[in-house]
Design a protein around this motif. Structure first.
Motif, PDB file in Angstrom:
ATOM      1  N   TRP A 342       0.813  -1.218   0.000  1.00 24.90           N
ATOM      2  CA  TRP A 342       0.000   0.000   0.000  1.00 24.90           C
ATOM      3  C   TRP A 342       0.848   1.270   0.000  1.00 24.90           C
ATOM      4  CZ3 TRP A 342      -4.927  -0.717  -1.078  1.00 24.90           C
ATOM      5  CH2 TRP A 342      -5.578  -1.885  -0.653  1.00 24.90           C
ATOM      6  N   ILE A 343       2.156   1.135   0.208  1.00 22.50           N
ATOM      7  CA  ILE A 343       2.997   2.332   0.325  1.00 22.50           C
ATOM      8  C   ILE A 343       3.539   2.696  -1.057  1.00 22.50           C
ATOM      9  CG2 ILE A 343       5.019   3.340   1.437  1.00 22.50           C
ATOM     10  CD1 ILE A 343       4.513   1.423   3.787  1.00 22.50           C
ATOM     11  N   ALA A 344       3.142   3.858  -1.558  1.00 22.59           N
ATOM     12  CA  ALA A 344       3.429   4.219  -2.941  1.00 22.59           C
ATOM     13  C   ALA A 344       4.913   4.492  -3.180  1.00 22.59           C
ATOM     14  CB  ALA A 344       2.591   5.433  -3.335  1.00 22.59           C
ATOM     15  N   ASN A 345       5.519   5.315  -2.335  1.00 25.20           N
ATOM     16  CA  ASN A 345       6.900   5.717  -2.534  1.00 25.20           C
ATOM     17  C   ASN A 345       7.833   4.789  -1.757  1.00 25.20           C
ATOM     18  OD1 ASN A 345       9.366   6.944  -2.602  1.00 25.20           O
ATOM     19  ND2 ASN A 345       8.621   8.986  -2.048  1.00 25.20           N
ATOM     20  N   PRO A 346       8.717   4.068  -2.446  1.00 28.14           N
ATOM     21  CA  PRO A 346       9.578   3.105  -1.723  1.00 28.14           C
ATOM     22  C   PRO A 346      10.427   3.771  -0.640  1.00 28.14           C
ATOM     23  CG  PRO A 346      10.086   3.168  -4.094  1.00 28.14           C
ATOM     24  CD  PRO A 346       8.914   4.056  -3.886  1.00 28.14           C
ATOM     25  N   ASP A 347      10.713   5.069  -0.802  1.00 28.76           N
ATOM     26  CA  ASP A 347      11.481   5.774   0.241  1.00 28.76           C
ATOM     27  C   ASP A 347      10.694   5.910   1.536  1.00 28.76           C
ATOM     28  OD1 ASP A 347      13.472   6.048  -1.547  1.00 28.76           O
ATOM     29  OD2 ASP A 347      13.028   8.137  -2.071  1.00 28.76           O
ATOM     30  N   ASP A 348       9.383   5.775   1.428  1.00 29.45           N
ATOM     31  CA  ASP A 348       8.549   5.988   2.611  1.00 29.45           C
ATOM     32  C   ASP A 348       8.232   4.701   3.360  1.00 29.45           C
ATOM     33  OD1 ASP A 348       8.488   8.658   2.194  1.00 29.45           O
ATOM     34  OD2 ASP A 348       6.548   8.673   1.161  1.00 29.45           O
ATOM     35  N   VAL A 349       8.808   3.570   2.915  1.00 29.83           N
ATOM     36  CA  VAL A 349       8.487   2.317   3.596  1.00 29.83           C
ATOM     37  C   VAL A 349       9.024   2.347   5.026  1.00 29.83           C
ATOM     38  CG1 VAL A 349       8.844  -0.168   3.624  1.00 29.83           C
ATOM     39  CG2 VAL A 349       8.328   0.988   1.477  1.00 29.83           C
ATOM     40  N   GLU A 350      10.282   2.728   5.172  1.00 26.78           N
ATOM     41  CA  GLU A 350      10.841   2.802   6.519  1.00 26.78           C
ATOM     42  C   GLU A 350      11.526   4.142   6.744  1.00 26.78           C
ATOM     43  OE1 GLU A 350      13.385  -0.376   7.685  1.00 26.78           O
ATOM     44  OE2 GLU A 350      11.800  -1.889   7.525  1.00 26.78           O
ATOM     45  N   LEU A 487      -9.910  10.370   0.217  1.00 26.05           N
ATOM     46  CA  LEU A 487     -10.510   9.366   1.108  1.00 26.05           C
ATOM     47  C   LEU A 487     -11.907   9.006   0.633  1.00 26.05           C
ATOM     48  CD1 LEU A 487      -9.432  10.506   4.695  1.00 26.05           C
ATOM     49  CD2 LEU A 487      -8.984   8.298   3.637  1.00 26.05           C
ATOM     50  N   ALA A 488     -12.679  10.006   0.214  1.00 27.16           N
ATOM     51  CA  ALA A 488     -14.016   9.744  -0.305  1.00 27.16           C
ATOM     52  C   ALA A 488     -13.935   8.874  -1.556  1.00 27.16           C
ATOM     53  CB  ALA A 488     -14.724  11.058  -0.616  1.00 27.16           C
ATOM     54  N   LYS A 489     -12.943   9.170  -2.387  1.00 27.05           N
ATOM     55  CA  LYS A 489     -12.771   8.399  -3.624  1.00 27.05           C
ATOM     56  C   LYS A 489     -12.440   6.939  -3.305  1.00 27.05           C
ATOM     57  CE  LYS A 489     -10.551  11.154  -6.963  1.00 27.05           C
ATOM     58  NZ  LYS A 489      -9.292  11.392  -7.703  1.00 27.05           N
ATOM     59  N   ALA A 490     -11.509   6.741  -2.373  1.00 28.48           N
ATOM     60  CA  ALA A 490     -11.099   5.380  -2.028  1.00 28.48           C
ATOM     61  C   ALA A 490     -12.268   4.586  -1.448  1.00 28.48           C
ATOM     62  CB  ALA A 490      -9.947   5.418  -1.029  1.00 28.48           C
ATOM     63  N   ALA A 491     -13.144   5.283  -0.721  1.00 34.79           N
ATOM     64  CA  ALA A 491     -14.257   4.583  -0.088  1.00 34.79           C
ATOM     65  C   ALA A 491     -15.328   4.162  -1.078  1.00 34.79           C
ATOM     66  CB  ALA A 491     -14.881   5.474   0.982  1.00 34.79           C
ATOM     67  N   GLU A 494     -14.195  -0.677  -4.965  1.00 33.21           N
ATOM     68  CA  GLU A 494     -13.630  -1.921  -4.475  1.00 33.21           C
ATOM     69  C   GLU A 494     -12.322  -2.218  -5.196  1.00 33.21           C
ATOM     70  OE1 GLU A 494     -15.603  -6.188  -3.295  1.00 33.21           O
ATOM     71  OE2 GLU A 494     -16.382  -5.129  -5.013  1.00 33.21           O
ATOM     72  N   ASP A 495     -12.028  -1.378  -6.202  1.00 33.64           N
ATOM     73  CA  ASP A 495     -10.879  -1.598  -7.061  1.00 33.64           C
ATOM     74  C   ASP A 495      -9.586  -1.187  -6.352  1.00 33.64           C
ATOM     75  OD1 ASP A 495      -9.061  -1.821  -9.049  1.00 33.64           O
ATOM     76  OD2 ASP A 495      -9.796  -0.138 -10.241  1.00 33.64           O
ATOM     77  N   GLU A 496      -8.735  -2.185  -6.100  1.00 31.06           N
ATOM     78  CA  GLU A 496      -7.536  -1.930  -5.315  1.00 31.06           C
ATOM     79  C   GLU A 496      -6.600  -0.934  -5.984  1.00 31.06           C
ATOM     80  OE1 GLU A 496      -6.244  -5.518  -2.941  1.00 31.06           O
ATOM     81  OE2 GLU A 496      -4.335  -4.869  -3.771  1.00 31.06           O
ATOM     82  N   ALA A 497      -6.500  -0.999  -7.326  1.00 26.82           N
ATOM     83  CA  ALA A 497      -5.590  -0.102  -8.029  1.00 26.82           C
ATOM     84  C   ALA A 497      -6.028   1.347  -7.850  1.00 26.82           C
ATOM     85  CB  ALA A 497      -5.544  -0.465  -9.513  1.00 26.82           C
ATOM     86  N   ALA A 498      -7.333   1.586  -7.942  1.00 24.58           N
ATOM     87  CA  ALA A 498      -7.852   2.941  -7.770  1.00 24.58           C
ATOM     88  C   ALA A 498      -7.605   3.424  -6.348  1.00 24.58           C
ATOM     89  CB  ALA A 498      -9.337   2.971  -8.090  1.00 24.58           C
ATOM     90  N   GLN A 499      -7.808   2.514  -5.381  1.00 25.02           N
ATOM     91  CA  GLN A 499      -7.554   2.877  -3.986  1.00 25.02           C
ATOM     92  C   GLN A 499      -6.093   3.250  -3.782  1.00 25.02           C
ATOM     93  OE1 GLN A 499      -8.943  -0.381  -1.577  1.00 25.02           O
ATOM     94  NE2 GLN A 499     -11.044   0.371  -1.560  1.00 25.02           N
ATOM     95  N   LYS A 500      -5.196   2.446  -4.386  1.00 29.54           N
ATOM     96  CA  LYS A 500      -3.762   2.718  -4.234  1.00 29.54           C
ATOM     97  C   LYS A 500      -3.414   4.099  -4.759  1.00 29.54           C
ATOM     98  CE  LYS A 500      -1.652  -1.833  -4.184  1.00 29.54           C
ATOM     99  NZ  LYS A 500      -1.139  -2.897  -5.043  1.00 29.54           N
ATOM    100  N   ALA A 501      -4.024   4.495  -5.892  1.00 26.23           N
ATOM    101  CA  ALA A 501      -3.749   5.809  -6.461  1.00 26.23           C
ATOM    102  C   ALA A 501      -4.151   6.902  -5.476  1.00 26.23           C
ATOM    103  CB  ALA A 501      -4.495   5.963  -7.782  1.00 26.23           C
ATOM    104  N   SER A 502      -5.322   6.726  -4.836  1.00 22.52           N
ATOM    105  CA  SER A 502      -5.771   7.716  -3.859  1.00 22.52           C
ATOM    106  C   SER A 502      -4.826   7.777  -2.664  1.00 22.52           C
ATOM    107  CB  SER A 502      -7.167   7.356  -3.348  1.00 22.52           C
ATOM    108  OG  SER A 502      -8.097   7.464  -4.383  1.00 22.52           O
ATOM    109  N   TYR A 503      -4.435   6.588  -2.168  1.00 24.40           N
ATOM    110  CA  TYR A 503      -3.558   6.565  -1.000  1.00 24.40           C
ATOM    111  C   TYR A 503      -2.202   7.189  -1.311  1.00 24.40           C
ATOM    112  CZ  TYR A 503      -7.110   3.397   0.824  1.00 24.40           C
ATOM    113  OH  TYR A 503      -8.288   2.858   1.230  1.00 24.40           O
ATOM    114  N   ALA A 504      -1.748   7.059  -2.569  1.00 24.41           N
ATOM    115  CA  ALA A 504      -0.465   7.660  -2.939  1.00 24.41           C
ATOM    116  C   ALA A 504      -0.515   9.167  -2.748  1.00 24.41           C
ATOM    117  CB  ALA A 504      -0.130   7.304  -4.384  1.00 24.41           C
TER     118      ALA A 504
END
Lengths: 566, 329
Positions: A342-350, A487-491, A494-504
């Motif tokens: 779920w973490i878009a930017n690999p620099d932000d993982v840790e 957040l409204a968009k992600a809710a 059910e499409d995970e790819a669309a949710q990931k874009a919002s979370y990014a």
């Protein structure tokens, strides 16, 4: 009078002597094997789930003060969500579910052949009854469920929502105990009943109860063949963490979750003890970040928050405050290990674990701060001095604050701390009357980031300083239109790819703004005794969240255990 | 008659004042029960935005109601014997929780108070009778135990006798692992075994006062003329000591004893904390930590009534024994 008095004296002497004799004899028989009550090949284990003081009987799965094994051990949900690892929901009482495209209809297929502990079969009518009961009683509706349910045939239940409700999914499937209609339709007040003889589908049922401990026994009608294998499970109440650790070493407790700083030494000397660490809560400095809503203090400036974020030496904090058990956190506030996808930017993982003082001071200088003669940065006569609120007695948090104080001083930031009673601390946090407060980001309903972001970052979940921020909650008083929209968009999908874009998008905003400044993912240590039972979760196989206080996971762990000596 | 009426009116007013304080004090404390419940729930699993609303409905914590109305309905229900519903142990009644906790406290602290009184009086009597004997040297030791902070003494004994030399159990009211509560010998002996050390600490820390008071009263009583008369009559010394001297010397201690019985309920908090003993003290602590107004008020009420009741009893008894106390100065 004199004779009477003499007799009294004699009696009390006898009583004292008798008591001390008892004391001695009791001691002798007690130091040996601790559990001889379960004879005749019965297997039994003892669990300490954090209960202190007197226990009050309450098996009502809708009650906020129900006994913890009510959820998962006695009553079961439709699906099980394992929050300890990245995983799909495991079917329990249901075998399948599907949404319509608009997210207004959820169809659930229940498992066949499930029986209640009184022998009656579970049908889709029970499932529908459960959700309708919640809908009809606002006092039971802690999840904000807005659906009516209908049993369309023996094994199918359809839930109809007023509006798109994809995000209700884990709550309905994974966090709701299914109850039998034939019992509960006779209950006069489902909000206040203590449900003294619970009839559930779970692996165990109640055997005996008293205010210091209660015992659960095997449910002979359990649907999963051959399970559970342990006959009796005793839950006990202990006074303190010290009492708990003494009981563990003495072999009187088989399963408990307490932070024991000297755990590694203890395990080293006793072969029958083991532990698992499931870091799950991100310990963070919550900041009252929004001056527009009434927050005051240097931390309302995003530069100060960024400077604090960069000035922390997290390796040192982990060693000195967390017993070296904590794991690296992610600036996105997700869990690096579980939520990587779920973490878009690999620099932000840790987060970078060591301090970058130069970067911290650079941020402050760019924002117009200048170092004063006392070594603390200041702008317009305002020193960068912030106060952090900690709960008195939370020793690991208190030492974390002490370490932080000296670390931040290096970067020209003054950190002061006050210790408060839990009640006052919690009240301040809800009302926003703090500058910084040390707390942790709790677990969501599932591993979908929506459940971490929605309560803490949505403008609708906050309030002006002085008013209660709604449950959950956005204590940082964070407001960001971009985040709200995403957040409204992600809710709505059910499409995970669309949710990931919002979370990014959201992650970009919150990693910059840092209303919650993450420190580390705090350990959740769970200790086991393998003398009586094996099959506990391990660090390599986190098939359930191992903590002895975790509701639904308890049921999964208990039915996975096998007696140690066969 | 007028005297007794005055006394009764005074105690009724005192009770009302206590009830009123009892109502307002918890409400001035920070935090509210719903917040506490929510933060507890959020540690176990997710809580959503509707949780607060549902909990407020469930607990009936309707903060919109004016304080004065809440106060009136509180007074009303107290007199009906309805102490409300506990938030911590929801939906259990406060009356039930207190009913479960009270026997432990009264059993432990009550018995310990009686033992320390009886033993203290007996030793004090002997010490006063044989002035200058070794018993006189015991008195400074026992008063030292009384002067030491109680929790410290209890912790030291707990460490020495339960942790180092494992003679007594570390905590609890009985052995929860192997004993089921009931009228069985196993349970009763387990209760005695677990209560022995806490009782010992209470006796140790309070015996000094009784002993010293009794000894000094004995000494002054022994110089009375009727003692000399009794001795001149050639009565047996033991009879003089018990029936003539001790009987009169014990009177002031008796009233002190009645008052200390009144404090049995309230004095239990530290003991129960140190020994993790189930009872009113632990219940009160839990109530305070969870902002459980109803439970706090219920416990304060029990404490108030026991103290006021014991005082009233002493007042009335004393007036009966000593008519001088009835006359206004």
């Amino acid at each position: 009078m004199s004779h009477l008095k003499k007799r009294k004296l004699a009696m009390s002497v006898v009583a004292v002597a008798a008591a001390s004799l008892l004391a001695l004899s009791g001691c002798g028989s007690d130091t040996g094997s601790s559990k001889n009550s379960a004879g005749g090949g019965d297997s039994a284990i003892t669990v300490f789930n954090g209960a202190t003081g007197a226990i009050s009987e309450n098996w009502n799965p809708f009650s906020p003060t129900m006994l913890q094994p009510t959820q998962g051990v006695i009553y079961e949900p439709l699906f099980y969500y394992n929050l300890a690892a990245a995983s799909e929901p495991t079917p329990i009482l249901a075998t399948a579910y599907s949404w319509n495209d608009a997210g207004t209809e959820l169809t659930i297929t229940n498992r066949e052949g499930v029986k209640w502990s009184d022998g009656q079969p579970l049908t889709s009518k029970d499932v529908a009854y459960t959700f309708n009961l919640i809908h009809e009683n606002p006092a039971l509706n802690t999840s904000g469920l807005n659906a009516t349910a209908k049993a369309t045939d023996e094994k199918t239940t359809v839930l109809t929502f007023e509006k798109s409700s994809f995000m209700q999914e884990p709550q309905i499937l994974g966090n709701q105990a299914i109850i039998p209609e034939h019992i509960w339709s006779k209950v006069t007040d489902p909000t206040t009943t203590i449900n003294a003889n619970p009839v559930g589908t779970g692996a165990y049922k109640v055997k005996s109860f008293n205010a210091q401990s209660y015992v659960l026994e095997k449910n002979p009608n359990y649907w999963e063949a051959g399970k559970p294998e342990i006959d009796n499970v005793q839950y006990i109440s202990l006074a303190t963490a010290d009492a708990a650790s003494a009981a563990l070493v003495a072999g009187k407790v088989d399963w408990m979750s307490s932070f024991l700083p000297n755990l590694k030494q203890m395990i080293g000397t006793q072969k029958n003890l083991s532990y698992v660490n499931t870091p799950a809560m991100t310990t963070s400095l919550f900041s009252c970040s929004n001056a527009a809503l009434g927050c005051k203090g240097a931390q309302t400036d995003v530069a100060v928050r960024q400077a604090i974020f960069n000035a922390m030496d997290r390796t040192q904090l982990n060693k000195l405050a967390a017993g070296d058990f904590a794991a690296a956190a992610s600036p996105t506030l997700l869990l690096p290990e579980r939520d990587k996808k779920w973490i878009a930017n690999p620099d932000d993982v840790e987060i970078n674990q060591s301090a970058d003082v130069a970067k911290a001071t650079g941020i402050l200088e760019d924002a117009g701060y200048a170092k004063g003669s006392d070594g603390i940065y200041a702008k317009d006569g305002q020193r960068v001095s912030v106060t952090v609120q900690v709960v008195a007695g939370w020793s690991d948090y208190i030492s974390a604050v002490q370490v932080l104080t000296s670390q931040l001083k290096e970067a020209g930031i003054e950190l002061k701390s006050i210790q408060l009673s839990y009640n006052e601390w919690s009240s301040n946090q809800t009302k926003g009357t703090f500058e910084l407060t040390l707390d942790s980001i709790g677990l969501g309903a599932s591993d979908n980031p929506y459940y971490t972001y929605q309560p803490r970052f949505n403008s609708s979940t906050t309030a002006k300083v002085g008013q209660d921020a709604s449950t959950g909650g956005n204590y940082a008083r964070y407001q960001n239109k971009t985040v709200d929209a995403e957040l409204a968009k992600a809710a709505s999908t059910e499409d995970e790819a669309a949710q990931k874009a919002s979370y990014a998008v959201i992650q970009k905003e919150i990693v910059r703004d840092l209303p919650y400044i993450p420190i580390y993912v705090n350990s959740t240590l769970t200790e086991f005794n393998t003398d009586r039972a094996t099959g506990w979760p391990t660090n390599d196989d986190k098939y359930a969240f191992a903590a002895s206080w975790k509701s639904w996971d308890n049921g999964i762990v208990l039915k996975s255990l096998t007696p140690a000596k066969k | 008659m007028r005297f007794y009426l005055q006394k009764l009116v005074f105690y009724v007013v005192a009770l009302w004042a206590a009830l009123t304080l009892n109502f307002f004090l918890p409400r001035w404390m920070p935090g509210n029960p719903v917040d506490i419940l929510i933060s507890k729930l959020s540690a176990k699993g997710p809580v959503s935005e509707s949780t607060r609303h549902a909990l407020e409905l469930l607990l009936g914590t309707n903060s919109d109601q004016p304080l004065i109305l809440q106060y009136l309905s509180y007074l009303g229900s107290v007199f009906r014997g309805d102490l409300g519903v506990s938030v911590t142990y929801f939906p259990a009644n406060v009356t039930n929780i207190i009913g479960e906790a009270l026997p432990w406290t009264i059993g432990l602290i009550g018995v310990a108070t009686i033992i320390s009184f009886v033993v203290g009086i007996a030793l004090g009597q002997l010490a006063g009778w044989k002035r200058g004997s070794w018993l006189d040297n015991v008195i400074p030791v026992t008063t030292m135990f009384q002067a030491v902070p109680y929790f410290w003494l209890a912790l030291v004994l707990l460490f020495l006798l339960a942790s180092k030399v494992q003679m007594f159990p570390l905590s609890g009211g009985y052995d929860v692992y192997s004993v089921q509560p009931g009228m069985s010998w196993d349970f009763i002996s387990s209760v005695f075994y677990h209560g022995a050390l806490p009782a010992l600490t209470i006796v140790l820390s309070s015996i000094g006062g009784w002993m010293m008071g009794m000894r000094n009263m004995m000494v002054s009583t022994l110089s009375e003329d009727y003692i000399v008369t009794a001795e001149a009559k050639g009565l047996h010394p033991r009879r003089i000591m018990t029936s003539y001297a001790a009987r009169n010397a014990v009177l002031p201690s008796l009233s002190g004893f009645a008052i200390s019985l009144g404090f049995v309920v309230s004095g239990s908090i530290v003991t129960e904390m140190v020994f993790s003993y189930p009872g009113i003290g632990s219940a009160l602590l839990t109530a305070v930590q969870s902002n459980d107004y109803a439970l706090m008020q219920g416990i304060f009420l029990v404490i108030t009534i026991s103290v006021l009741g014991a005082n009233l009893l002493v007042d009335l008894l004393y007036a009966l024994i000593d008519p001088r106390t009835r006359v206004r100065a």
